[in-house]
Design a protein around this motif. Sequence first.
Motif, PDB file in Angstrom:
ATOM      1  N   VAL A  61      -7.769 -47.369   3.768  1.00  0.00           N
ATOM      2  CA  VAL A  61      -6.535 -48.008   3.290  1.00  0.00           C
ATOM      3  C   VAL A  61      -5.977 -48.932   4.366  1.00  0.00           C
ATOM      4  CG1 VAL A  61      -4.133 -47.585   2.632  1.00  0.00           C
ATOM      5  CG2 VAL A  61      -5.956 -46.225   1.623  1.00  0.00           C
ATOM      6  N   SER A  62      -5.999 -48.469   5.589  1.00  0.00           N
ATOM      7  CA  SER A  62      -5.511 -49.293   6.702  1.00  0.00           C
ATOM      8  C   SER A  62      -6.347 -50.560   6.845  1.00  0.00           C
ATOM      9  CB  SER A  62      -5.554 -48.489   7.997  1.00  0.00           C
ATOM     10  OG  SER A  62      -5.160 -49.278   9.082  1.00  0.00           O
ATOM     11  N   ARG A  63      -7.658 -50.419   6.716  1.00  0.00           N
ATOM     12  CA  ARG A  63      -8.555 -51.575   6.826  1.00  0.00           C
ATOM     13  C   ARG A  63      -8.314 -52.563   5.681  1.00  0.00           C
ATOM     14  NH1 ARG A  63     -12.748 -48.903   7.455  1.00  0.00           N
ATOM     15  NH2 ARG A  63     -13.433 -48.797   5.309  1.00  0.00           N
ATOM     16  N   VAL A  64      -8.130 -52.058   4.470  1.00  0.00           N
ATOM     17  CA  VAL A  64      -7.872 -52.922   3.315  1.00  0.00           C
ATOM     18  C   VAL A  64      -6.558 -53.667   3.493  1.00  0.00           C
ATOM     19  CG1 VAL A  64      -7.318 -52.883   0.846  1.00  0.00           C
ATOM     20  CG2 VAL A  64      -9.274 -51.612   1.682  1.00  0.00           C
ATOM     21  N   GLN A  65      -5.534 -52.962   4.011  1.00  0.00           N
ATOM     22  CA  GLN A  65      -4.242 -53.613   4.229  1.00  0.00           C
ATOM     23  C   GLN A  65      -4.325 -54.679   5.314  1.00  0.00           C
ATOM     24  OE1 GLN A  65      -1.625 -50.266   4.952  1.00  0.00           O
ATOM     25  NE2 GLN A  65      -0.882 -50.332   2.838  1.00  0.00           N
ATOM     26  N   SER A  66      -5.058 -54.413   6.383  1.00  0.00           N
ATOM     27  CA  SER A  66      -5.157 -55.415   7.443  1.00  0.00           C
ATOM     28  C   SER A  66      -5.976 -56.615   6.980  1.00  0.00           C
ATOM     29  CB  SER A  66      -5.739 -54.810   8.723  1.00  0.00           C
ATOM     30  OG  SER A  66      -7.120 -54.728   8.681  1.00  0.00           O
ATOM     31  N   ASP A  67      -7.030 -56.369   6.195  1.00  0.00           N
ATOM     32  CA  ASP A  67      -7.813 -57.483   5.644  1.00  0.00           C
ATOM     33  C   ASP A  67      -6.956 -58.356   4.730  1.00  0.00           C
ATOM     34  OD1 ASP A  67      -9.994 -56.548   7.022  1.00  0.00           O
ATOM     35  OD2 ASP A  67     -10.981 -55.666   5.256  1.00  0.00           O
ATOM     36  N   ALA A  68      -6.135 -57.713   3.906  1.00  0.00           N
ATOM     37  CA  ALA A  68      -5.253 -58.471   3.015  1.00  0.00           C
ATOM     38  C   ALA A  68      -4.228 -59.260   3.821  1.00  0.00           C
ATOM     39  CB  ALA A  68      -4.552 -57.527   2.041  1.00  0.00           C
ATOM     40  N   GLY A  69      -3.715 -58.671   4.881  1.00  0.00           N
ATOM     41  CA  GLY A  69      -2.760 -59.369   5.737  1.00  0.00           C
ATOM     42  C   GLY A  69      -3.395 -60.574   6.431  1.00  0.00           C
ATOM     43  N   GLU A  70      -4.630 -60.402   6.899  1.00  0.00           N
ATOM     44  CA  GLU A  70      -5.326 -61.521   7.535  1.00  0.00           C
ATOM     45  C   GLU A  70      -5.592 -62.640   6.534  1.00  0.00           C
ATOM     46  OE1 GLU A  70      -8.860 -60.025   9.373  1.00  0.00           O
ATOM     47  OE2 GLU A  70      -7.732 -58.693  10.706  1.00  0.00           O
ATOM     48  N   LEU A  71      -5.983 -62.275   5.333  1.00  0.00           N
ATOM     49  CA  LEU A  71      -6.228 -63.280   4.293  1.00  0.00           C
ATOM     50  C   LEU A  71      -4.931 -64.004   3.926  1.00  0.00           C
ATOM     51  CD1 LEU A  71      -8.549 -64.395   2.622  1.00  0.00           C
ATOM     52  CD2 LEU A  71      -8.033 -62.697   0.885  1.00  0.00           C
ATOM     53  N   GLN A  72      -3.837 -63.265   3.878  1.00  0.00           N
ATOM     54  CA  GLN A  72      -2.532 -63.873   3.588  1.00  0.00           C
ATOM     55  C   GLN A  72      -2.147 -64.860   4.684  1.00  0.00           C
ATOM     56  OE1 GLN A  72       0.678 -61.081   3.409  1.00  0.00           O
ATOM     57  NE2 GLN A  72       2.181 -62.610   2.837  1.00  0.00           N
ATOM     58  N   ALA A  97      -4.447 -49.087  -3.282  1.00  0.00           N
ATOM     59  CA  ALA A  97      -4.988 -48.107  -2.336  1.00  0.00           C
ATOM     60  C   ALA A  97      -3.853 -47.327  -1.667  1.00  0.00           C
ATOM     61  CB  ALA A  97      -5.848 -48.808  -1.289  1.00  0.00           C
ATOM     62  N   PHE A  98      -2.794 -48.025  -1.286  1.00  0.00           N
ATOM     63  CA  PHE A  98      -1.665 -47.351  -0.646  1.00  0.00           C
ATOM     64  C   PHE A  98      -0.967 -46.401  -1.612  1.00  0.00           C
ATOM     65  CE2 PHE A  98       2.824 -47.129   0.619  1.00  0.00           C
ATOM     66  CZ  PHE A  98       2.663 -46.578   1.873  1.00  0.00           C
ATOM     67  N   ARG A  99      -0.759 -46.857  -2.851  1.00  0.00           N
ATOM     68  CA  ARG A  99      -0.101 -45.988  -3.841  1.00  0.00           C
ATOM     69  C   ARG A  99      -0.934 -44.744  -4.124  1.00  0.00           C
ATOM     70  NH1 ARG A  99       2.386 -49.967  -8.480  1.00  0.00           N
ATOM     71  NH2 ARG A  99       4.060 -50.831  -7.206  1.00  0.00           N
ATOM     72  N   ALA A 100      -2.252 -44.903  -4.200  1.00  0.00           N
ATOM     73  CA  ALA A 100      -3.121 -43.754  -4.441  1.00  0.00           C
ATOM     74  C   ALA A 100      -3.038 -42.769  -3.277  1.00  0.00           C
ATOM     75  CB  ALA A 100      -4.560 -44.214  -4.647  1.00  0.00           C
ATOM     76  N   THR A 101      -2.998 -43.284  -2.064  1.00  0.00           N
ATOM     77  CA  THR A 101      -2.886 -42.424  -0.889  1.00  0.00           C
ATOM     78  C   THR A 101      -1.552 -41.677  -0.881  1.00  0.00           C
ATOM     79  OG1 THR A 101      -4.270 -43.957   0.355  1.00  0.00           O
ATOM     80  CG2 THR A 101      -2.996 -42.380   1.630  1.00  0.00           C
ATOM     81  N   VAL A 102      -0.490 -42.365  -1.217  1.00  0.00           N
ATOM     82  CA  VAL A 102       0.829 -41.717  -1.270  1.00  0.00           C
ATOM     83  C   VAL A 102       0.837 -40.650  -2.360  1.00  0.00           C
ATOM     84  CG1 VAL A 102       3.262 -42.100  -1.827  1.00  0.00           C
ATOM     85  CG2 VAL A 102       2.087 -43.646  -0.275  1.00  0.00           C
ATOM     86  N   GLU A 103       0.205 -40.918  -3.486  1.00  0.00           N
ATOM     87  CA  GLU A 103       0.155 -39.935  -4.569  1.00  0.00           C
ATOM     88  C   GLU A 103      -0.626 -38.696  -4.147  1.00  0.00           C
ATOM     89  OE1 GLU A 103       1.269 -38.274  -8.010  1.00  0.00           O
ATOM     90  OE2 GLU A 103       1.936 -40.226  -7.284  1.00  0.00           O
ATOM     91  N   VAL A 104      -1.734 -38.874  -3.449  1.00  0.00           N
ATOM     92  CA  VAL A 104      -2.503 -37.737  -2.953  1.00  0.00           C
ATOM     93  C   VAL A 104      -1.656 -36.931  -1.970  1.00  0.00           C
ATOM     94  CG1 VAL A 104      -4.493 -37.070  -1.530  1.00  0.00           C
ATOM     95  CG2 VAL A 104      -4.765 -38.747  -3.347  1.00  0.00           C
ATOM     96  N   ARG A 105      -0.955 -37.642  -1.088  1.00  0.00           N
ATOM     97  CA  ARG A 105      -0.083 -36.957  -0.134  1.00  0.00           C
ATOM     98  C   ARG A 105       0.990 -36.146  -0.864  1.00  0.00           C
ATOM     99  NH1 ARG A 105       4.783 -39.449   2.467  1.00  0.00           N
ATOM    100  NH2 ARG A 105       5.173 -39.550   0.244  1.00  0.00           N
ATOM    101  N   ASN A 106       1.600 -36.734  -1.877  1.00  0.00           N
ATOM    102  CA  ASN A 106       2.639 -36.033  -2.631  1.00  0.00           C
ATOM    103  C   ASN A 106       2.083 -34.791  -3.311  1.00  0.00           C
ATOM    104  OD1 ASN A 106       4.442 -37.991  -1.852  1.00  0.00           O
ATOM    105  ND2 ASN A 106       4.379 -39.098  -3.791  1.00  0.00           N
ATOM    106  N   ARG A 107       0.879 -34.910  -3.866  1.00  0.00           N
ATOM    107  CA  ARG A 107       0.264 -33.743  -4.525  1.00  0.00           C
ATOM    108  C   ARG A 107      -0.055 -32.647  -3.512  1.00  0.00           C
ATOM    109  NH1 ARG A 107      -1.658 -34.980  -9.975  1.00  0.00           N
ATOM    110  NH2 ARG A 107      -0.167 -36.559 -10.596  1.00  0.00           N
TER     111      ARG A 107
END
Length: 120
Positions: A61-72, A97-107
């Motif tokens: 998730v961290s890698r996907v977010q950083s890739d999206a930030g670099e592309l932005q 990806a972030f929302r799915a991770t937060v949902e797993v954490r909440n569960r």
Amino acid sequence: MTDAISSVLSQIRAHEMRMKGMADVASSPGIAPTAGGAPAGVGGTQGGGFGTAMSNAIDNVSRVQSDAGELQRAFELGDPKADLARVMVAMQQSQVAFRATVEVRNRLVQAYQDVMNMPI
């Protein structure tokens, strides 16, 4: 929203299938069944397992977010390789990806609270 959930579920299923294929190919003693029928290492101190899977998922998730930030940033700087559609798709992927991770954490937190509130 249900399309995003379906997409995440299909990605999880595809990942599980890939992992099953790797487990079948590898003849590791860590996945051999024990006398009780449970795989060796379940609940044990061997590496891998749920903790490693969660760590890998968070790293992804961290890698996907950083890739999206670099592309932005590349789009904002006028890079011709970074078109608006790619930027928007990357940003949506990182958000899902972030929302799915937060949902797993909440569960997990809810499951922990349920176990802790069980009468002895």
